[in-house]
Design a protein around this motif. Structure first.
Motif, mmCIF file in Angstrom:
data_model
loop_
_atom_site.group_PDB
_atom_site.id
_atom_site.type_symbol
_atom_site.label_atom_id
_atom_site.label_comp_id
_atom_site.label_asym_id
_atom_site.label_seq_id
_atom_site.Cartn_x
_atom_site.Cartn_y
_atom_site.Cartn_z
ATOM 1 N N ASP A 123 0.832 -1.206 0.000
ATOM 2 C CA ASP A 123 0.000 0.000 0.000
ATOM 3 C C ASP A 123 0.867 1.257 0.000
ATOM 4 O OD1 ASP A 123 -2.556 -1.169 0.003
ATOM 5 O OD2 ASP A 123 -2.417 -1.582 2.145
ATOM 6 N N SER A 125 3.863 1.506 -1.121
ATOM 7 C CA SER A 125 4.537 1.586 -2.420
ATOM 8 C C SER A 125 3.630 2.167 -3.493
ATOM 9 C CB SER A 125 5.020 0.198 -2.849
ATOM 10 O OG SER A 125 5.960 -0.318 -1.938
ATOM 11 N N ILE A 126 2.374 1.695 -3.558
ATOM 12 C CA ILE A 126 1.499 2.202 -4.612
ATOM 13 C C ILE A 126 1.075 3.647 -4.321
ATOM 14 C CG2 ILE A 126 0.675 -0.089 -5.232
ATOM 15 C CD1 ILE A 126 -1.930 0.514 -3.811
ATOM 16 N N HIS A 127 1.069 4.032 -3.037
ATOM 17 C CA HIS A 127 0.790 5.436 -2.712
ATOM 18 C C HIS A 127 1.848 6.331 -3.329
ATOM 19 C CE1 HIS A 127 1.548 9.045 -0.197
ATOM 20 N NE2 HIS A 127 0.237 9.176 -0.279
ATOM 21 N N LEU A 129 3.893 5.498 -5.719
ATOM 22 C CA LEU A 129 3.877 5.307 -7.166
ATOM 23 C C LEU A 129 2.946 6.314 -7.825
ATOM 24 C CD1 LEU A 129 4.611 3.664 -9.722
ATOM 25 C CD2 LEU A 129 2.678 2.166 -9.186
ATOM 26 N N GLY A 181 -0.539 3.891 -10.658
ATOM 27 C CA GLY A 181 -0.793 4.167 -9.245
ATOM 28 C C GLY A 181 -2.247 4.501 -8.991
ATOM 29 N N LEU A 184 -4.397 1.255 -9.207
ATOM 30 C CA LEU A 184 -4.213 0.367 -8.058
ATOM 31 C C LEU A 184 -4.869 0.941 -6.801
ATOM 32 C CD1 LEU A 184 -0.498 -0.731 -8.616
ATOM 33 C CD2 LEU A 184 -2.546 -2.171 -8.811
#
Length: 330
Positions: A123, A125-127, A129, A181, A184
């Motif tokens: 979570d 990481s995708i934030h 991203l 991003g 996701l």
């Protein structure tokens, strides 16, 4: 006789010179009027949709000027560019003044030292991203949309050309990671962003972030996400969809082959969505980094202080404590 002849010659020369000058002036004035009338007539014909002949096979191959484009250019200079400037710098100024008057939201019981699990590493990481490209897209988009009107007059021609070229390259390359991003986050986080009845009270007391008057000391109920975060999430989801779809049309015109009208509509929608996301992003950044003491830690390590959880997200904390999913950082 000789004296009279000289006087007559001078008078005749003056008459001829004056007549020639008058004729030349009249001809020039008539020519200017003719040119002006011709140009006005041509422009009127162009605006009316006049066409010509060319060997090109483009959509508007036989039109000297597409007058439809001019309305978009005026919209850009008169509304979109100033709105994006206001969304970025205006919101920053408002928040700086607000914090100066109101102060930040401190933890009433200080930091407990016990860190509660809130976000997974994926979570987090995708934030980032989505967040890092989003910031770069805002800054480069500001240069591309508003720079011509607000920055270029104060910069050298060479520096401005390099700045625009660099902004265009970064904007194009950051578009794809932003869209990944966005997709996701929208897909995986939507379940925690559904509106609840207690969100209304959160708005009525401004989330408990006001440190004076009847709002002081108020801490409304909030689940995993408070009402402000939910509003930001759905704004990001909706306008992120528009900015992604319009961005794909503009980024890959040979792939989608949009009409010129559709491209212009996409440009306007792209700009409007960018303005909304920019304004919300500034609020989100200030709330996470400055306004809420201890809030930034959530998206750095994935954990939050226990006192922060009970003060800002009490319903979520009570839920994970009751169902046994409460987990502390070792």
């Amino acid at each position: 006789m000789n004296k009279w002849f000289k006087q007559f010659s001078v008078i005749l020369a003056l008459v001829i010179g004056t007549t020639f000058s008058a004729l030349s002036f009249a001809h020039g004035d008539a020519t200017d009027h003719t040119h002006a009338a011709t140009e006005g007539q041509i422009w009127s014909e162009i605006q009316a949709g006049a066409t010509g002949y060319t060997t090109s096979h483009g959509q508007f191959h036989n039109q000297p000027i597409n007058s439809y484009d001019l309305r978009v250019l005026e919209l850009r200079s008169d509304w979109l560019a100033p709105a994006l400037m206001a969304a970025l710098f205006g919101m920053i100024i408002i928040f700086v003044l607000f914090i100066k008057v109101n102060g930040i939201s401190k933890l009433h019981h200080g930091f407990s030292g016990k860190m509660v699990y809130r976000w997974s590493k994926f979570d987090v990481s995708i934030h980032w991203l989505g967040a890092i490209p989003c910031l770069l897209l805002i800054l480069t988009g500001l240069t591309l949309l508003a720079g011509r009107f607000f920055f270029q007059p104060y910069l050298g021609e060479g520096f401005w050309a390099g700045l625009v070229y660099g902004a265009k390259q970064i904007h194009d390359y950051m578009a794809i990671p932003f869209m990944i991003g966005w997709a996701l986050m929208t897909t995986l986080w939507a379940k925690n962003q559904l509106p609840k009845m207690y969100d209304v009270k959160w708005f009525l007391v401004v989330g408990g972030y006001i440190n004076f008057g009847p709002f002081k000391g108020k801490h409304p109920d909030a689940g995993f996400a408070n009402a402000g975060e939910k509003m930001w999430f759905w704004a990001f989801a909706f306008f992120g969809l528009i900015i992604s779809a319009s961005g794909m049309l503009l980024l890959f015109p040979n792939l989608f082959e949009p009409s010129r009208t559709l491209s212009l509509i996409a440009l306007v929608l792209h700009s409007v969505s960018a303005i909304v996301i920019c304004a919300f992003s500034i609020v989100h950044i200030f709330m996470a980094t400055v306004m809420s003491e201890g809030g930034m830690e959530c998206m750095v390590s994935g954990y939050c202080d226990e006192n922060w959880a009970t003060q800002h997200h009490n319903l979520w904390y009570d839920e994970i404590k009751a169902n046994g999913t409460l987990k502390y950082k070792a």
